[in-house]
Write a protein that holds these residues in place. Structure first.
Motif, short mmCIF file in Angstrom:
data_model
loop_
_atom_site.label_atom_id
_atom_site.label_comp_id
_atom_site.label_asym_id
_atom_site.label_seq_id
_atom_site.Cartn_x
_atom_site.Cartn_y
_atom_site.Cartn_z
N PHE A 58 -58.62 -1.77 -9.36
CA PHE A 58 -58.46 -1.06 -10.45
C PHE A 58 -58.46 0.22 -9.46
O PHE A 58 -57.88 1.04 -10.04
CB PHE A 58 -59.90 -1.49 -11.60
CG PHE A 58 -60.37 -0.50 -11.91
CD1 PHE A 58 -59.60 -0.56 -13.59
CD2 PHE A 58 -61.61 0.04 -12.36
CE1 PHE A 58 -60.16 0.41 -14.24
CE2 PHE A 58 -61.88 1.27 -13.18
CZ PHE A 58 -61.49 1.59 -13.80
N MET A 59 -59.71 0.61 -8.94
CA MET A 59 -59.68 1.99 -8.22
C MET A 59 -58.03 3.00 -7.43
O MET A 59 -58.59 3.51 -7.87
CB MET A 59 -60.78 1.97 -7.57
CG MET A 59 -62.31 1.28 -7.99
SD MET A 59 -63.58 1.56 -6.94
CE MET A 59 -64.24 3.01 -6.70
N GLY A 60 -57.57 1.93 -7.02
CA GLY A 60 -56.78 2.44 -6.70
C GLY A 60 -55.61 2.31 -7.61
O GLY A 60 -55.18 3.54 -7.21
N LEU A 61 -55.32 1.84 -8.86
CA LEU A 61 -54.98 2.32 -9.91
C LEU A 61 -55.17 4.30 -10.40
O LEU A 61 -54.32 4.60 -11.02
CB LEU A 61 -55.12 1.43 -11.15
CG LEU A 61 -54.34 -0.34 -10.93
CD1 LEU A 61 -54.35 -0.73 -12.16
CD2 LEU A 61 -53.02 0.22 -10.47
N LEU A 62 -56.38 4.08 -10.51
CA LEU A 62 -56.97 5.03 -11.06
C LEU A 62 -56.92 6.14 -9.65
O LEU A 62 -57.33 7.50 -9.71
CB LEU A 62 -58.85 5.23 -10.88
CG LEU A 62 -59.12 4.38 -11.87
CD1 LEU A 62 -60.68 4.22 -12.44
CD2 LEU A 62 -58.49 4.62 -13.03
N GLY A 63 -56.28 5.99 -8.75
CA GLY A 63 -56.24 6.78 -7.40
C GLY A 63 -57.12 7.37 -6.41
O GLY A 63 -56.77 7.76 -5.06
N ARG A 64 -57.33 6.28 -6.17
CA ARG A 64 -58.65 6.48 -4.51
C ARG A 64 -57.94 5.93 -3.85
O ARG A 64 -57.18 4.80 -3.94
CB ARG A 64 -60.01 6.01 -5.23
CG ARG A 64 -60.56 5.92 -3.96
CD ARG A 64 -61.93 5.64 -4.10
NE ARG A 64 -62.99 5.81 -5.30
CZ ARG A 64 -64.16 5.76 -5.07
NH1 ARG A 64 -65.01 5.09 -4.15
NH2 ARG A 64 -64.98 6.17 -6.15
N ARG A 65 -58.29 6.76 -2.29
CA ARG A 65 -57.47 5.57 -1.47
C ARG A 65 -58.09 5.06 -1.06
O ARG A 65 -59.86 5.45 -0.43
CB ARG A 65 -56.76 6.99 -0.39
CG ARG A 65 -55.69 7.48 -1.08
CD ARG A 65 -55.34 8.85 -0.08
NE ARG A 65 -54.45 8.17 1.34
CZ ARG A 65 -54.61 8.93 2.15
NH1 ARG A 65 -54.44 10.31 2.00
NH2 ARG A 65 -53.70 8.23 3.31
N LEU A 66 -57.87 3.78 -0.66
CA LEU A 66 -58.46 3.08 0.33
C LEU A 66 -58.55 2.34 1.12
O LEU A 66 -57.22 2.17 1.34
CB LEU A 66 -59.00 1.52 -0.85
CG LEU A 66 -59.42 1.52 -2.17
CD1 LEU A 66 -59.88 0.64 -3.39
CD2 LEU A 66 -60.79 1.88 -2.46
N GLN A 67 -59.24 2.11 1.83
CA GLN A 67 -58.66 2.01 4.00
C GLN A 67 -58.43 0.74 3.86
O GLN A 67 -58.76 -0.30 3.61
CB GLN A 67 -60.65 2.39 4.15
CG GLN A 67 -60.63 3.87 4.94
CD GLN A 67 -60.32 4.88 5.08
OE1 GLN A 67 -58.63 4.91 5.90
NE2 GLN A 67 -59.88 6.24 5.05
N TRP A 68 -57.70 0.38 5.01
CA TRP A 68 -57.33 -0.55 5.22
C TRP A 68 -58.55 -2.14 5.35
O TRP A 68 -58.45 -2.75 4.52
CB TRP A 68 -56.82 -1.25 5.89
CG TRP A 68 -56.90 -1.07 7.94
CD1 TRP A 68 -57.23 0.41 8.71
CD2 TRP A 68 -57.34 -1.83 8.85
NE1 TRP A 68 -57.70 0.28 9.53
CE2 TRP A 68 -58.46 -1.49 10.18
CE3 TRP A 68 -58.37 -3.18 8.43
CZ2 TRP A 68 -59.16 -1.25 10.51
CZ3 TRP A 68 -58.44 -3.85 9.80
CH2 TRP A 68 -59.08 -3.10 10.56
N PRO A 69 -60.10 -1.73 5.92
CA PRO A 69 -60.65 -2.83 6.34
C PRO A 69 -61.61 -3.54 4.71
O PRO A 69 -61.79 -4.60 4.31
CB PRO A 69 -61.60 -2.06 6.69
CG PRO A 69 -61.62 -1.40 7.35
CD PRO A 69 -60.05 -0.30 6.69
#
Length: 289
Positions: free
Chosen positions: A105-116
């Motif tokens: 969901f947060m990825g859909l909002l545009g937040r970049r998430l680290q691989w871990p």
């Protein structure tokens, strides 16, 4: 800054430990109470501890607490109703789906998430599945508990924002009050009877004081410095703790599959901390009420 993150993780792990002890008590309480009654009683008890902190708070804090309380009310209601029809272990597995739902969901909002975060979320879901899935066919309780996972997804997401702006104690108090009022209104639909002779006083007191008041406050403190995706992965330790309590108090034993699942969850929480998001300046705030 690093120390603040570690303290936040400690708060979240303590809350998860206590939450892991609640499944047996909720199941026990459902023998004599309806879901709305359980939540109304436990959150009414929890609210009492926060009443002094509600006086003189501004409107913005009340709106924030009401929003979080609405998500929390929906989460606990759907989980408690679901436990009427499904097992505690399956409930724990389905609830923990928010670990995957939140970063998506947060990825859909545009937040970049680290691989871990992604690796940890995947391992956590696999681990909870091995630990909790009992192989029985889907049921109505599973559907209710799916709603729990969705509600906790939005709750954790919004909690990250509000804990940066408001002190933890009054924010928690408004949430407790909101859930208590919402649960009281829900009982109007259930139309239950109140049997005070067979009332599970000890279970409700523990659920109210420890699992509700203390844990939600610890979560509010923890998420000041721990980003929401990492917090969600930490919360997957709940079924591990639940299995441990079941072993001690109910004599339930984990097989090889369950032990592997528990190990995967622990590994997932460690991986998620390797290269997670650095806390933003506004996330590192003094830990005061």
């Amino acid at each position: 800054m690093r120390r603040a993150r570690l303290i936040g993780l400690l708060y979240l792990n303590l809350a998860t430990l206590f939450w892991g002890s609640t499944f047996v008590m909720v199941k026990d309480s459902l023998a004599t109470l309806e879901p709305g009654q359980i939540n109304f009683a436990r959150f009414s008890v929890a609210t009492l501890f926060f009443l002094p902190f509600l006086l003189g708070q501004n409107r913005a804090l009340w709106w924030a607490g009401l929003e979080l309380g609405a998500w929390l009310f929906a989460a606990y209601l759907t989980q408690t109703v679901g436990l009427q029809y499904t097992t505690a272990s399956r409930s724990a597995f389905i609830t923990t789906l928010y670990v995957v739902a939140l970063p998506l969901f947060m990825g859909l909002l545009g937040r970049r998430l680290q691989w871990p975060i992604w690796v940890g979320a995947g391992l956590a879901i696999l681990g909870v599945g091995l630990l909790s899935y009992d192989g029985s066919p889907p049921n109505l309780g599973d559907l209710w508990t799916l709603g729990t996972a969705l509600c906790f997804t939005f709750y954790i997401w919004r909690m990250e924002s509000h804990t940066q702006r408001f002190p933890a104690l009054p924010l928690t108090g408004v949430q407790m009050l909101t859930v208590a009022v919402g649960s009281g209104l829900w009982t109007l639909f259930e139309r239950p009877t109140w049997d005070f002779e067979g009332f599970p006083y000890a279970s409700i007191l523990y659920l109210g004081v420890v699992a509700s008041a203390l844990c939600i406050w610890l979560q509010a403190l923890g998420q000041r410095t721990v980003p929401a995706p990492q917090a969600a992965v930490v919360f997957t330790l709940e079924p591990v703790y639940a299995a441990a309590f079941a072993y001690v108090f109910l004599g339930e034993r984990l097989g090889l599959q369950g032990l592997v699942g528990a190990l995967l969850i622990v590994v997932a929480t460690l991986i998620s901390q390797l290269k997670g998001e650095k806390p933003r300046p506004e996330q590192v705030t003094p830990e005061v009420a």
